[in-house]
Design a protein around this motif. Sequence first.
Motif, short mmCIF file in Angstrom:
data_model
loop_
_atom_site.label_atom_id
_atom_site.label_comp_id
_atom_site.label_asym_id
_atom_site.label_seq_id
_atom_site.Cartn_x
_atom_site.Cartn_y
_atom_site.Cartn_z
N THR A 279 0.83 -1.21 0.00
CA THR A 279 0.00 0.00 0.00
C THR A 279 0.86 1.26 0.00
OG1 THR A 279 -0.19 -0.19 2.42
CG2 THR A 279 -2.00 -1.05 1.11
N THR B 81 2.07 1.69 -3.46
CA THR B 81 0.93 2.06 -4.30
C THR B 81 0.65 3.55 -4.23
OG1 THR B 81 -0.08 -0.13 -4.09
CG2 THR B 81 -1.53 1.68 -4.71
N ILE B 82 0.68 4.11 -3.02
CA ILE B 82 0.44 5.55 -2.86
C ILE B 82 1.55 6.34 -3.55
CG2 ILE B 82 0.34 7.42 -1.16
CD1 ILE B 82 -0.98 5.35 0.74
N LEU C 247 0.81 6.36 -7.27
CA LEU C 247 -0.27 7.27 -7.65
C LEU C 247 0.21 8.72 -7.75
CD1 LEU C 247 -3.22 5.82 -5.54
CD2 LEU C 247 -3.13 5.99 -8.02
N LYS C 248 1.25 9.04 -7.01
CA LYS C 248 1.77 10.40 -7.02
C LYS C 248 2.98 10.57 -7.94
CE LYS C 248 2.48 10.45 -2.60
NZ LYS C 248 2.90 10.92 -1.26
N VAL D 244 -6.57 7.94 -4.68
CA VAL D 244 -5.79 7.61 -3.50
C VAL D 244 -6.68 7.14 -2.35
CG1 VAL D 244 -4.23 8.56 -1.74
CG2 VAL D 244 -3.93 9.18 -4.13
#
Length: 334
Positions: free
Chosen positions: A261, A264-265, A268-269, A316
């Motif tokens: 996770t 993953t964050i 996304l950024k 997010v």
Amino acid sequence: MTDSIFQTLLAVAVSVGVCLLYFAGSNWLLDNVLARPSMPRQRRERLRAGVRPWLFIAPALLLLGVYLVYPFFETLRLSFMDATGEGFVGLSNYAWVFTDENFLITIRNNFLWLLVVPAAATALGLIVAVLADRVWWGNAAKTLVFMPMAISFVGASVIWKFVYDFRGPENDQIGILNAIVQGLGMEAQAWVTLPFWNNFFLMAILIWIQTGFAMVILSAALRGVPNDTIEAARIDGATELQIFFEIMIPQVMSTILVVWTTITITVLKVFDIVMAMTGGQWDTSVLANLMYDWMFRGGGDYGRSSTLAMVLMLAVIPVMAFNIRRFRAEEAQR
């Protein structure tokens, strides 16, 4: 150079001084004004206990309000406005988002990044964490794998530019990948311009960086797996692969989810790698790059760039919600 160092030291000194004055002054006000000596002792202590924590978190709450809460509501408002941010256009920006060809390509790219990078970085980090503990030079190997974490995304992109470098079919190649390809008797390529596949070449950079993070966290988790359980499995005739998949992985699954996770964050950024490597050209743009293009290139469009920012934030939220829910479930089991 000297002026920059002096300004930095001055800024640090002023910041520390302001913090010390704030906390000393607020405590003095609490003890001498709010909790007056004339008050009953029990009430005065109760007031101090109730107010003092807020004195420490007030600056953080103020900064969160100014730099997080206000920008969120302002971005939400602008997403319903036109390019100038003054005319109300309703949901037309959101309707545009899901019909724009560039946005659809960007969503495809983001999905590929989410599918490949967290899984690959976590898997590679887990494999390195397991194998490095089995050799005498394991600590040196871990150090080398972790080193990319100390490099900024832009710095890593510059390094990988040399890996993928292409000087034209008639010139000598200095890129490592093209040198290997030519050594195998194949033709050199401009790798970052190859449609679709260029996304995977960019993903390799973030995987290279994040594998070290995954390795460190998972290595610490694997040390918590009881040796007695592993030895018992070996006595019962379990192979090393069976021990790995049926004992080690279940024991550290919660840590694997945390690592997954977190990466993953980060994915996304992602912005820096794509901007430094391709600038979003050749169908490599991701959400953050598209948002940047609409806001800072071509005159700026407050409405559409804010809409893209809201889409990115909404992407997010499910990951954060999953992480929080899993954390609460673990807390309830303790």
